[in-house]
Design a protein around this motif. Structure first.
Motif, PDB file in Angstrom:
ATOM      1  N   ASP A   1       0.845  -1.219  -0.134  1.00  0.00           N
ATOM      2  CA  ASP A   1       0.053  -0.094   0.083  1.00  0.00           C
ATOM      3  C   ASP A   1       0.931   1.114  -0.173  1.00  0.00           C
ATOM      4  O   ASP A   1       1.817   1.375   1.083  1.00  0.00           O
ATOM      5  CB  ASP A   1      -0.785   0.098   1.329  1.00  0.00           C
ATOM      6  CG  ASP A   1      -1.761   1.053   1.159  1.00  0.00           C
ATOM      7  OD1 ASP A   1      -1.567   2.160   0.698  1.00  0.00           O
ATOM      8  OD2 ASP A   1      -3.059   0.846   1.944  1.00  0.00           O
TER       9      ASP A   1
ATOM     10  N   ARG B   1       0.382   4.395   0.381  1.00  0.00           N
ATOM     11  CA  ARG B   1       0.197   5.338   1.399  1.00  0.00           C
ATOM     12  C   ARG B   1       0.842   5.054   2.845  1.00  0.00           C
ATOM     13  O   ARG B   1       1.005   6.104   3.343  1.00  0.00           O
ATOM     14  CB  ARG B   1      -1.375   5.169   1.689  1.00  0.00           C
ATOM     15  CG  ARG B   1      -2.524   5.601   0.810  1.00  0.00           C
ATOM     16  CD  ARG B   1      -3.845   5.259   0.890  1.00  0.00           C
ATOM     17  NE  ARG B   1      -4.002   3.810   1.127  1.00  0.00           N
ATOM     18  CZ  ARG B   1      -5.335   3.099   1.206  1.00  0.00           C
ATOM     19  NH1 ARG B   1      -6.546   4.047   1.395  1.00  0.00           N
ATOM     20  NH2 ARG B   1      -5.419   1.990   1.127  1.00  0.00           N
TER      21      ARG B   1
ATOM     22  N   THR C   1      -6.313  -2.065  12.064  1.00  0.00           N
ATOM     23  CA  THR C   1      -6.440  -1.548  10.735  1.00  0.00           C
ATOM     24  C   THR C   1      -5.263  -2.312  10.082  1.00  0.00           C
ATOM     25  O   THR C   1      -5.783  -3.027   8.909  1.00  0.00           O
ATOM     26  CB  THR C   1      -6.205  -0.103  10.549  1.00  0.00           C
ATOM     27  OG1 THR C   1      -7.065   0.796  11.432  1.00  0.00           O
ATOM     28  CG2 THR C   1      -6.188   0.460   9.203  1.00  0.00           C
TER      29      THR C   1
ATOM     30  N   ARG D   1     -11.568  -3.905   5.719  1.00  0.00           N
ATOM     31  CA  ARG D   1     -11.464  -2.529   6.291  1.00  0.00           C
ATOM     32  C   ARG D   1     -11.701  -2.740   7.925  1.00  0.00           C
ATOM     33  O   ARG D   1     -12.789  -3.264   8.070  1.00  0.00           O
ATOM     34  CB  ARG D   1     -12.019  -1.397   5.873  1.00  0.00           C
ATOM     35  CG  ARG D   1     -11.639  -0.874   4.363  1.00  0.00           C
ATOM     36  CD  ARG D   1     -12.471   0.212   3.967  1.00  0.00           C
ATOM     37  NE  ARG D   1     -12.494   1.415   4.850  1.00  0.00           N
ATOM     38  CZ  ARG D   1     -11.652   2.423   4.756  1.00  0.00           C
ATOM     39  NH1 ARG D   1     -10.879   2.632   3.791  1.00  0.00           N
ATOM     40  NH2 ARG D   1     -11.759   3.574   5.584  1.00  0.00           N
TER      41      ARG D   1
ATOM     42  N   SER E   1      -8.341   7.914   4.303  1.00  0.00           N
ATOM     43  CA  SER E   1      -8.354   6.247   3.911  1.00  0.00           C
ATOM     44  C   SER E   1      -9.408   6.021   3.139  1.00  0.00           C
ATOM     45  O   SER E   1      -9.402   4.884   2.320  1.00  0.00           O
ATOM     46  CB  SER E   1      -8.378   5.270   5.223  1.00  0.00           C
ATOM     47  OG  SER E   1      -9.668   5.442   5.559  1.00  0.00           O
TER      48      SER E   1
END
Length: 404
Positions: free
Chosen positions: A14, A16, A223, A232, A304
């Protein structure tokens, strides 16, 4: 069908996590070079929380992804608990050694500034006074992590949280809501009864109180555990998104609308006078007061849920931030030393204004060089593959991430 000789395909990372961890590291460094104009662009000017909260929540996410699979019941039944626990405690040991290394360099840098640039006042800053006035007790406190210097006080809390993380993950993979409820209760108790670890030989407790800060780390863990399963932890909801976005705007008004923030703060003080716990009605950082906590959670949820954030994090523009994030501990250490050097340089120089403009930029460039060299010299496997959509981010096997 994959043949037995083939290695499993590497799961996409990911972007992010690396990008925002890199951004947090840059922000921490900039905020630790006081008086520079770039501070005005950092997150703490747009809300109640700052890069420290972001650092802890993303560290929790990375730990949940990296270690959560080892605590799945089938893995535990096959391998036992020690193969799951030992990597986390090894990482905590690395953090402990890094903390001692940075503390010794902080002492050396400030002593050098006092001696070679004739700035004795440096020895009265960043909690150094006790080292010279109460040396014996301080030399007990430094390796015990109870005496922490300014700018070198975030890793001890992270170290403690990693030591406790195996128990948290073991509960979280089976009963996530139980873990969350216990974490909230512990956070609340810390504020009500002022629970903290000792700050010997000083009075008081740790600046980053792990008994309170564990809550956002646990939210990150849960998370990460959910993401590893392709889920999620907090589902997407238009209503919740609107509520969180509205709260972020409300906080901006609280900070900047004349008279509004003063009125709200006075009402919070009034509630405190009526007996409401101070970690609910203050902005205290040590105990992660509710306004700070809610701000970082709302910000994390909004970011998110936005596909544009994922695309931007995986873009070429964000590549330097992802590089910094992949080498998190090394970059953090380099940034800490650079911030200490910058502070000494500004104290010793008569051209502090010029240094305030140039040192943050020079420091970030050095951090990028350090991260690039580390990645080049240590590359033993293929470069990471980053996901470009939410579906490919979680895939069928979760996300790849490093906890550190």
């Amino acid at each position: 069908m994959q043949s037995p000789d083939q290695k499993p395909a590497r799961r996409p990372r990911d972007p992010r996590i690396d990008a925002f961890r890199g951004l947090a590291l840059v922000t921490i460094f900039v905020n630790h070079v006081p008086g520079n104009p770039y501070e005005a662009l950092t997150i703490r000017n747009f809300g109640f929380s700052d890069a420290a909260e972001a650092f802890f929540i993303m560290s929790g996410v990375a730990a949940g992804i990296a270690y959560g699979g080892r605590f799945q019941p089938e893995r535990v039944a096959k391998d036992g608990y020690w193969p799951a626990i030992s990597p986390m405690w090894n990482r905590a040991w690395t953090l402990y050694l890094t903390q001692l290394f940075l503390t010794l360099w902080a002492i050396a840098i400030y002593c050098a500034g006092a001696q070679f640039f004739a700035v004795p006042d440096l020895l009265e800053t960043i909690n150094l006074r006790q080292l010279f006035a109460n040396t014996q007790a301080t030399l007990i406190g430094i390796p015990a992590l109870t005496h922490q210097l300014g700018y070198v006080n975030i890793l001890p809390a992270y170290c403690v949280l990693l030591l406790a993380a195996p128990l948290a993950i073991a509960i979280g993979v089976r009963k996530p809501l139980w873990l969350l409820a216990g974490s909230v209760a512990l956070w609340f108790a810390a504020g009500v009864w002022r629970l903290n670890l000792p700050n010997y030989p000083n009075p008081g407790g740790w600046f980053f109180n792990p008994i309170a800060w564990q809550l956002i780390f646990v939210v990150g863990l849960l998370t990460g555990i959910a993401l590893r399963r392709g889920e999620r932890f907090v589902p997407r909801s238009n209503g919740l998104f609107a509520l969180c976005a509205g709260f972020l705007l409300f906080v901006l008004a609280w900070r900047y609308v004349p008279g509004f923030g003063a009125f709200l703060n006075s009402q919070m003080a009034r509630l405190g006078g009526l007996g409401v716990p101070f970690n609910i009605v203050s902005h205290d950082k040590t105990f992660l007061a509710a306004p700070r906590l809610l701000h970082v959670l709302a910000l994390a949820y909004v970011l998110s849920c936005m596909p544009s954030v994922l695309r931007a994090s995986g873009s070429a523009f964000a590549a330097p931030l992802r590089l910094l994030g992949r080498q998190g501990l090394l970059v953090f250490s380099a940034g800490t030393i650079l911030s200490l050097l910058s502070n000494v340089a500004m104290e010793a120089s008569r051209e502090a204004t010029v240094l305030q403009l140039t040192l943050p930029i020079i420091g970030v460039v050095i951090m990028l060089i350090v991260a690039g060299l580390a990645e080049t010299l240590g590359r033993r496997k293929a470069a990471p593959s980053y996901a470009s959509t939410p579906d490919t981010t979680v895939g069928t096997g979760g996300i790849v991430a490093r906890a550190g």
